[in-house]
Scaffold this motif. Structure first.
Motif, PDB file in Angstrom:
ATOM      1  N   ASP A  52       0.855  -1.190   0.000  1.00  0.00           N
ATOM      2  CA  ASP A  52       0.000   0.000   0.000  1.00  0.00           C
ATOM      3  C   ASP A  52       0.890   1.239   0.000  1.00  0.00           C
ATOM      4  O   ASP A  52       1.867   1.311   0.760  1.00  0.00           O
ATOM      5  CB  ASP A  52      -0.897   0.018   1.239  1.00  0.00           C
ATOM      6  CG  ASP A  52      -1.950  -1.073   1.214  1.00  0.00           C
ATOM      7  OD1 ASP A  52      -2.272  -1.541   0.113  1.00  0.00           O
ATOM      8  OD2 ASP A  52      -2.413  -1.475   2.296  1.00  0.00           O
ATOM      9  N   THR A  54       2.172   4.498   1.029  1.00  0.00           N
ATOM     10  CA  THR A  54       2.077   5.269   2.269  1.00  0.00           C
ATOM     11  C   THR A  54       3.040   6.431   2.230  1.00  0.00           C
ATOM     12  O   THR A  54       3.988   6.454   1.442  1.00  0.00           O
ATOM     13  CB  THR A  54       2.405   4.392   3.490  1.00  0.00           C
ATOM     14  OG1 THR A  54       3.734   3.871   3.353  1.00  0.00           O
ATOM     15  CG2 THR A  54       1.430   3.237   3.620  1.00  0.00           C
ATOM     16  N   GLU A 287       1.704   7.686   9.661  1.00  0.00           N
ATOM     17  CA  GLU A 287       1.611   7.025   8.361  1.00  0.00           C
ATOM     18  C   GLU A 287       0.306   7.381   7.666  1.00  0.00           C
ATOM     19  O   GLU A 287      -0.772   7.188   8.211  1.00  0.00           O
ATOM     20  CB  GLU A 287       1.705   5.507   8.538  1.00  0.00           C
ATOM     21  CG  GLU A 287       1.734   4.747   7.225  1.00  0.00           C
ATOM     22  CD  GLU A 287       1.877   3.254   7.414  1.00  0.00           C
ATOM     23  OE1 GLU A 287       3.014   2.756   7.412  1.00  0.00           O
ATOM     24  OE2 GLU A 287       0.838   2.579   7.596  1.00  0.00           O
ATOM     25  N   ARG A 289      -2.007   6.713   4.269  1.00  0.00           N
ATOM     26  CA  ARG A 289      -2.241   5.784   3.167  1.00  0.00           C
ATOM     27  C   ARG A 289      -3.038   6.476   2.064  1.00  0.00           C
ATOM     28  O   ARG A 289      -4.034   7.129   2.341  1.00  0.00           O
ATOM     29  CB  ARG A 289      -2.991   4.538   3.655  1.00  0.00           C
ATOM     30  CG  ARG A 289      -2.196   3.736   4.680  1.00  0.00           C
ATOM     31  CD  ARG A 289      -2.967   2.514   5.177  1.00  0.00           C
ATOM     32  NE  ARG A 289      -2.180   1.792   6.162  1.00  0.00           N
ATOM     33  CZ  ARG A 289      -1.305   0.837   5.868  1.00  0.00           C
ATOM     34  NH1 ARG A 289      -1.133   0.492   4.592  1.00  0.00           N
ATOM     35  NH2 ARG A 289      -0.624   0.217   6.806  1.00  0.00           N
TER      36      ARG A 289
END
Length: 361
Positions: A52, A54, A287, A289
């Motif tokens: 993913d 990030t 973080e 996403r």
């Protein structure tokens, strides 16, 4: 002819000597470059996977107390400190004697308490007598009510004084009053020393439990779009560079701090081992996403040279390639590749600069 042979022999000797002085990290063979056995054992190779996408936003912050576990001892009397029994950072138990003081105000309060106790004893006897007379129809109900009211008033005054004196327990043998800790915890602030005068309203000390602390992160206007309540964070400190403390943003106020012009995000985390100390600076990584996926190249494997990005692709000891890459986005851990690498390929992430310097010649 003889001169040509000598010249050729001399050239070969120089070539052999030069090769002997150079460490054979990468061997030059007809079929391509091959890694030497020495370097082969020093390599670290990572297999690429899709992840993913990030982005890590790094915030500055500071460790703070959990206010729910903080007790400040504020004096409401004047006096002089006689002795202290604790130091900054000490762990104390509830009820433990922390200091002794002399105070005229407390002496006056103690005298009032003794006077009230004597008056209450007299009032209690008068109330008992009024009850007896009332039951014998000698005293009126009004006399009984007045006697009860007087006793209740003295009880209230006495309870008030006892509540005040609860924080300053008298020690008649030494003629001082003892200040006892209102709760268990660590002394995180100390403003009292022997011989020091005490004024009404002075904060003498602060006791705090440190089993759970707050980390207050500074969120600037440019980072607001990336930070939300409930996000997981990784916290690092200079004191413990190898340790990472994980938590979650539990509160994100909507009002800027008037002095620092930032939002103060609150992170509540358990303080195992009591490593995190109030006042300690911290770096908080958040973080974010984006919702997409891409091949993730470890940041440690990236080579930047001549305004371009490269990676060393490992297919075998004699099949090592230099690959130019472009990426969509990056953070402090990953480069998310747009072109140049595919999932499943392997890249060298340690000692790759040695191979790069040899291949690009």
């Amino acid at each position: 002819m003889t001169h040509t042979i000598k010249h050729f022999s001399w050239t070969m000797l120089l070539f052999i000597a030069a090769c002997g002085q150079r460490e054979q990290l990468v061997e030059n063979k007809p079929e391509g470059f091959c890694l030497s056995e020495n370097l082969r054992h020093q390599l670290v190779v990572d297999t690429l996977h899709e992840r993913d996408i990030t982005q890590h936003v790094t915030l500055t912050g500071e460790v703070s107390y959990n206010p729910d576990h903080v007790v400040q001892f504020v004096s409401w009397v004047e006096g002089v400190t006689v002795q202290t029994h604790f130091s900054l950072g000490d762990y104390v138990k509830q009820g433990q004697v922390l200091a002794t003081i002399k105070s005229p105000a407390l002496n006056t309060l103690l005298t009032e308490k003794r006077s009230l106790q004597s008056r209450r004893q007299l009032s209690e006897r008068e109330f008992a007598a009024a009850q007896s007379l009332y039951q014998d129809n000698i005293a009126s109900e009004r006399d009984l009510v007045e006697a009860r009211s007087t006793l209740e008033m003295l009880d209230a005054e006495l309870a008030n004084i006892e509540d005040n004196l609860a924080l300053f327990r008298p020690n008649p043998a030494q003629g001082v009053f003892e200040i006892r800790s209102p709760s268990s915890g660590y002394i995180v602030e100390k403003n009292i020393n022997p011989g020091m005068p005490i004024n009404d309203g002075d904060n003498l000390f602060t006791v705090s439990g440190l089993g759970e602390v707050w980390v207050m992160a500074n969120v600037y206007a440019s980072d607001i779009q990336f930070v939300q309540q409930g996000m997981e964070v990784a916290i690092r400190t200079l004191a413990y560079p190898g340790d990472v403390f994980y938590g979650r943003i539990s509160a994100l106020p909507q009002v800027f701090d008037s002095e620092e012009r930032v939002l103060k995000a609150r992170i509540v985390i358990p303080n195992d081992g009591l490593k995190l100390k109030p006042g300690m600076s911290a770096d908080i990584s958040v973080e974010r996403r984006s919702g997409g996926t891409a091949v993730a190249l470890p940041a440690r494997a990236v080579i930047f040279d001549d305004n371009q990005y490269f990676a060393v692709v490992y297919r075998g000891d004699c099949d090592v390639q230099l690959r130019r890459i472009s990426f969509q986005t990056r953070d402090d851990q990953w480069y998310f590749v747009q072109e140049g690498l595919e999932a499943g390929e392997r890249v060298v992430s340690q000692n790759h600069l040695l191979i790069y310097e040899r291949i690009k010649r």
